[in-house]
Design a protein around this motif. Structure first.
Motif: not given
Length: 404
Positions: A281-283, A295-299, A322-323
């Motif tokens: 998803x991040x990609x 950002x949500x995928x990184x989390x 991220x925050x």
């Protein structure tokens, strides 16, 4: 809130496809919409028909946005607005501004989104286009909702749902149900959220709205996963939603589907599988330049790697970065998710870059956004439409398309 939808509910329409593309439906393949939009745009430019240029450029902008082709979407909505302005057509200007505001929200440019959507609502009112105004008001509501200021936008969602039901407008009803359901889900009212997501799925199915149906299935999967721990049902629902996304070509929705599949697997303790889905998803989000999804995928990826043995110091550093990113975007709810993740993973409290106390109590909305929501007038939609103005015919607004 969960009562029956009006019997007048009809097949969902796609009023953002206009002129030469007016016959295309909400379920039309986005590559097909893009091809026809480009062809119509060339013909309109050759003939000098500025109104048709604006309409075709709008279709190109929306297809590109949903396909994740951000730069082309940006050029197209601006071309639509220029043509509409030169033609002196307020309604067409409203549609172009709505498209630009929706794109801005998708890119995480929330202050710009508020400004453009407010201008779109005003242009729709001046031009008597109740549909464009309805889309724009719903866009303002969604922009506030994804920032996490539910108190500011909850009433507007409810008002728009009431008006959509009154007119039997399926696509807008589905959007409003899903928005309200998401607010319930995020505040822990899972039963209410599930009932609304299920109603949205049923309404979308009856109206042959594959896009709205796919988003509703994603919401149901989320709730049954977090409330019931029903992993297999959640994954089955997400597979059905993914098939619909692929059928239409919804790149952004597909990426959010993959992220949600990661959420379901993470909750089930299947952290290695979750990591793979979050990375995928991040990609996808990075390719689309969509910072919220990124950002949500990184989390999710950071949490999965922490569960798989990543050093606590590196996890804390990633979460702090991220925050800070979410603070810059203005996503208060997502920022709070980072703090909860730090507590869950026992790596908090996170360092604050400014050395201040975390600002979770600060207002989520910028001044312009708060003012735009405060002055939103849903009653004007009823007056304009009932008065039979040029934009009559309802507000079938899939305006929650910010990430759709």
């Amino acid at each position: 809130m969960t009562g029956q939808v009006s019997e007048r509910t009809a097949r969902a329409s796609a009023p953002e496809y206009q002129g030469a593309l007016g016959s295309m439906s909400v379920n039309s393949s986005l590559p097909d919409v893009l091809a026809r939009g480009r062809e119509g745009l060339r013909e309109a430019e050759r003939s000098g028909d500025l109104r048709e240029v604006a309409r075709c450029a709008l279709a190109v902008a929306e297809a590109c946005r949903r396909l994740g082709r951000i730069a082309e979407a940006d050029r197209a909505w601006k071309a639509s607005h220029r043509a509409a302005r030169e033609a002196g057509h307020e309604g067409a200007m409203a549609w172009a501004l709505w498209s630009g505001g929706t794109l801005a929200r998708q890119r995480g440019e929330l202050r710009l989104a508020y400004r453009l959507l407010k201008l779109a609502a005003e242009a729709g009112e001046r031009g008597g286009d109740v549909v464009a105004r309805g889309y724009s008001l719903a866009g303002l509501a969604e922009t506030g909702r994804i920032q996490g200021d539910y108190e500011a936008v909850g009433r507007l969602h409810e008002q728009l749902l009431t008006e959509a039901r009154r007119r039997g407008e399926a696509r807008h009803t589905v959007w409003a149900l899903e928005g309200i359901a998401q607010m319930h889900r995020n505040t822990g009212r899972y039963d209410e959220a599930l009932a609304l997501f299920e109603e949205a799925a049923e309404t979308a199915s009856r109206a042959e709205d594959r896009r709205g149906w796919a988003w509703a299935l994603r919401g149901i999967a989320d709730v049954v996963s977090v409330r019931d721990g029903d992993v297999e049902r959640a994954l089955t629902l997400l597979t059905r939603a993914e098939d619909a996304c692929r059928e239409i070509g919804l790149s952004s929705a597909l990426a959010y589907n993959h992220k949600m599949r990661g959420n379901v697997l993470y909750r089930a303790g299947r952290h290695a599988e979750a990591r793979e889905l979050y990375a995928r998803a991040l990609e996808e989000f990075r390719e689309m330049d969509e910072p919220r999804g990124t950002a949500l995928s990184r989390l999710g990826l950071v949490k999965s790697e922490a569960r798989l043995g990543r050093a606590a110091e590196r996890t804390a550093a990633d979460l702090a970065a991220l925050r800070a990113t979410l603070d810059r975007i203005g996503l208060r709810h997502a920022r709070d998710m980072v703090d909860k993740a730090a507590a869950e993973l026992e790596v908090g409290p996170l360092p604050d870059p400014a050395g201040d106390v975390p600002r979770t109590s600060d207002p989520a909305l910028p001044k312009g956004g708060a003012e735009a929501l405060r002055t939103a007038d849903v009653e004007a939609l009823r007056v304009a439409a009932d008065g039979g103005g040029p934009g009559g015919g309802g507000l079938d607004g899939g305006a929650g398309e910010g990430t759709r």
